[in-house]
Design a protein around this motif. Structure first.
Motif, PDB file in Angstrom:
ATOM      1  N   ASP A  60      59.447 -22.293  41.071  1.00 43.17           N
ATOM      2  CA  ASP A  60      59.772 -23.585  41.253  1.00 43.17           C
ATOM      3  C   ASP A  60      59.852 -24.608  40.149  1.00 43.17           C
ATOM      4  N   LEU A  61      58.722 -24.215  39.163  1.00 46.45           N
ATOM      5  CA  LEU A  61      58.573 -25.069  37.829  1.00 46.45           C
ATOM      6  C   LEU A  61      59.519 -24.701  36.712  1.00 46.45           C
ATOM      7  N   LYS A  62      60.090 -23.382  36.792  1.00 43.69           N
ATOM      8  CA  LYS A  62      60.977 -22.525  35.847  1.00 43.69           C
ATOM      9  C   LYS A  62      62.519 -22.308  36.092  1.00 43.69           C
ATOM     10  N   ILE A  63      62.643 -22.219  37.382  1.00 42.67           N
ATOM     11  CA  ILE A  63      64.081 -21.642  37.660  1.00 42.67           C
ATOM     12  C   ILE A  63      65.046 -22.632  37.039  1.00 42.67           C
ATOM     13  N   LEU A  64      65.048 -23.838  37.146  1.00 43.59           N
ATOM     14  CA  LEU A  64      66.295 -24.561  36.710  1.00 43.59           C
ATOM     15  C   LEU A  64      66.346 -24.236  35.301  1.00 43.59           C
ATOM     16  N   ARG A  65      65.216 -24.284  34.352  1.00 42.06           N
ATOM     17  CA  ARG A  65      65.402 -24.228  33.002  1.00 42.06           C
ATOM     18  C   ARG A  65      65.967 -22.689  32.588  1.00 42.06           C
ATOM     19  N   LEU A  66      65.681 -21.596  33.691  1.00 46.11           N
ATOM     20  CA  LEU A  66      66.115 -20.473  33.318  1.00 46.11           C
ATOM     21  C   LEU A  66      67.742 -20.423  33.667  1.00 46.11           C
ATOM     22  N   LEU A  67      68.181 -21.134  34.591  1.00 43.20           N
ATOM     23  CA  LEU A  67      69.594 -21.379  35.162  1.00 43.20           C
ATOM     24  C   LEU A  67      70.361 -21.816  33.740  1.00 43.20           C
ATOM     25  N   PHE A  68      69.599 -23.336  33.278  1.00 40.92           N
ATOM     26  CA  PHE A  68      70.208 -23.770  32.105  1.00 40.92           C
ATOM     27  C   PHE A  68      70.592 -22.980  30.881  1.00 40.92           C
ATOM     28  N   LEU A  69      69.467 -22.066  30.739  1.00 44.99           N
ATOM     29  CA  LEU A  69      69.440 -21.152  29.543  1.00 44.99           C
ATOM     30  C   LEU A  69      70.531 -20.038  29.702  1.00 44.99           C
ATOM     31  N   THR A  70      70.632 -19.369  30.811  1.00 45.01           N
ATOM     32  CA  THR A  70      71.631 -18.524  30.919  1.00 45.01           C
ATOM     33  C   THR A  70      72.857 -18.998  30.743  1.00 45.01           C
ATOM     34  N   THR A  71      73.203 -20.056  31.383  1.00 42.10           N
ATOM     35  CA  THR A  71      74.382 -20.765  31.255  1.00 42.10           C
ATOM     36  C   THR A  71      74.966 -21.004  29.716  1.00 42.10           C
ATOM     37  N   VAL A  72      74.015 -21.665  29.034  1.00 43.65           N
ATOM     38  CA  VAL A  72      74.498 -21.895  27.481  1.00 43.65           C
ATOM     39  C   VAL A  72      74.280 -20.463  26.969  1.00 43.65           C
ATOM     40  N   LEU A  73      73.656 -19.550  27.089  1.00 43.81           N
ATOM     41  CA  LEU A  73      73.583 -18.359  26.213  1.00 43.81           C
ATOM     42  C   LEU A  73      75.098 -17.780  26.335  1.00 43.81           C
ATOM     43  N   LYS A  74      75.779 -17.409  27.756  1.00 44.63           N
ATOM     44  CA  LYS A  74      77.013 -16.976  27.890  1.00 44.63           C
ATOM     45  C   LYS A  74      78.087 -17.931  27.391  1.00 44.63           C
ATOM     46  N   GLU A  75      77.889 -19.178  27.418  1.00 45.37           N
ATOM     47  CA  GLU A  75      78.792 -20.064  26.507  1.00 45.37           C
ATOM     48  C   GLU A  75      78.771 -19.830  25.139  1.00 45.37           C
ATOM     49  N   MET A  76      77.632 -19.683  24.409  1.00 45.58           N
ATOM     50  CA  MET A  76      77.810 -19.237  23.024  1.00 45.58           C
ATOM     51  C   MET A  76      78.169 -17.736  22.868  1.00 45.58           C
ATOM     52  N   GLY A  77      78.538 -16.822  23.780  1.00 45.95           N
ATOM     53  CA  GLY A  77      79.324 -15.712  23.609  1.00 45.95           C
ATOM     54  C   GLY A  77      78.342 -14.368  23.576  1.00 45.95           C
ATOM     55  N   ALA A  78      76.928 -14.428  24.311  1.00 47.89           N
ATOM     56  CA  ALA A  78      76.173 -13.325  24.483  1.00 47.89           C
ATOM     57  C   ALA A  78      77.002 -12.290  25.121  1.00 47.89           C
ATOM     58  N   THR A  79      76.836 -10.912  24.606  1.00 44.26           N
ATOM     59  CA  THR A  79      77.197  -9.933  25.269  1.00 44.26           C
ATOM     60  C   THR A  79      77.004  -9.549  26.611  1.00 44.26           C
ATOM     61  N   GLN A  80      75.670  -9.629  26.703  1.00 47.45           N
ATOM     62  CA  GLN A  80      74.983  -9.546  27.930  1.00 47.45           C
ATOM     63  C   GLN A  80      73.576 -10.405  28.030  1.00 47.45           C
ATOM     64  N   VAL A  81      73.387 -10.871  29.307  1.00 47.73           N
ATOM     65  CA  VAL A  81      72.010 -11.607  29.276  1.00 47.73           C
ATOM     66  C   VAL A  81      71.103 -11.085  30.384  1.00 47.73           C
ATOM     67  N   GLY A  82      69.983 -10.883  30.068  1.00 46.54           N
ATOM     68  CA  GLY A  82      69.117 -10.051  31.022  1.00 46.54           C
ATOM     69  C   GLY A  82      67.856 -10.722  31.098  1.00 46.54           C
ATOM     70  N   LEU A  83      67.074 -10.684  32.007  1.00 41.82           N
ATOM     71  CA  LEU A  83      65.916 -11.303  32.155  1.00 41.82           C
ATOM     72  C   LEU A  83      64.514  -9.967  32.657  1.00 41.82           C
ATOM     73  N   ILE A  84      63.308 -10.494  31.888  1.00 41.45           N
ATOM     74  CA  ILE A  84      62.322  -9.677  32.370  1.00 41.45           C
ATOM     75  C   ILE A  84      61.346 -10.490  32.832  1.00 41.45           C
ATOM     76  N   THR A  85      61.083 -10.188  33.832  1.00 43.92           N
ATOM     77  CA  THR A  85      59.917 -11.279  34.779  1.00 43.92           C
ATOM     78  C   THR A  85      58.943  -9.979  35.113  1.00 43.92           C
TER      79      THR A  85
END
Length: 297
Positions: A60-85
């Motif tokens: 709950d302390l991290k999920i919003l920033r994670l969603l913000f980051l995935t959004t901007v990375l795709k807007e910047m043209g990343a080929t694919q965005v993955g998560l290691i958790t």
């Protein structure tokens, strides 16, 4: 390949970046006076495979920033965005026991699946789900800690007796026992509440010369292991070793366990008990999944 560290263990991040031969992404974060998050990516991510290392313990302390980051990375043209958790949260809430309860594993899975292309995690709590594919629609890879735990046991514990505190732990304990070539027992747990548990006594007579090794995927309150240790103490067994994949250690559980056992965990959740490295295994799984995704495009 670029990897970003979002609010997670810096030492494990360094190990992952090195194992992946990935460039470390530059990320700027701060909070506005009203508490809202500001996030800016300084690295060029266009046409790049991008990995976010974000340990979602206490999500709950991290999920919003994670969603913000995935959004901007795709807007910047990343080929694919993955998560290691290393720790995948909201997996234990997998059934509605009372009317109106949220089975939060399902909406959480939809949230991540809609935002990411792939996911790598270690031993999520698959109890009533056979696999992550039942609730996640993205590409995923579950890394098993069993080989890592077995290797550590072989290096540090002569004559081990592996013990699983309940039937849920059998999937981990039996595999670790096979890999470590060690005997094992699975006990029966009766839960009387969130913290009150009753454990069946193990059959210890043939194993007096062995070191008991208690293994579970999650050590939370520690009560399950404490109850098992009590049986071992009454049987005059050697000082046990408790091994957890995910050491949550709520409510002073670690200090209580330390009084009666040696406590070892993987690096999945940063803690002083971390003694089992996970970076090489996570990196290997990540590279395999990325290459598989590329081959399928």
């Amino acid at each position: 390949m670029i990897i970003f560290n979002l609010d997670s263990d810096p030492s494990l991040f360094d190990e992952l970046a090195q194992a992946l031969l990935a460039k470390k992404g530059e990320l700027e974060q701060r909070r506005f006076p009203d508490g809202e998050s500001y996030l800016r990516v300084h690295s060029d991510c266009s046409h790049q495979d991008v990995i976010i290392f974000c340990n979602l313990y206490q999500p709950d302390l991290k999920i919003l920033r994670l969603l913000f980051l995935t959004t901007v990375l795709k807007e910047m043209g990343a080929t694919q965005v993955g998560l290691i958790t290393p720790y995948l949260p909201y997996m234990r809430q997998d059934k509605q026991f009372n009317h109106g309860e949220c089975v939060s594993s399902r909406p959480f899975a939809k949230l991540l699946s809609a935002s990411l292309d792939f996911l790598i995690t270690m031993d999520p709590h698959l109890h009533r789900y056979d696999s992550l594919d039942e609730i996640y629609t993205l590409k995923s890879c579950v890394v098993s800690a069993a080989p890592l735990i077995a290797h550590w046991i072989q290096q540090h514990i002569p004559n081990p007796l592996l013990i699983g505190p309940d039937m849920e732990s059998e999937q981990w304990v039996s595999e670790v026992a096979r890999l470590a070539d060690a005997p094992f027992q699975i006990l029966e747990k009766i839960r009387h509440g969130d913290t009150l548990v009753e454990i069946s006594p193990p059959e210890l007579a043939p194993y007096k010369n062995k070191t008991p090794v208690l293994i579970d995927d999650i050590i939370s309150s520690g009560n399950t292991m404490l109850e098992t240790i009590n049986h071992l103490t009454l049987a005059n067994m050697k000082r046990p070793v408790c091994i957890g994949v995910h050491g949550i250690f709520a409510e002073g559980a670690f200090s209580q366990l330390q009084q009666f056992a040696n406590v070892i965990t993987t690096q999945c959740i940063p803690h002083s008990s971390n003694n089992i490295d996970i970076a090489p295994a996570l990196a290997k799984a990540t590279l395999l999944l990325i290459n598989k995704n590329i081959a399928n495009t």
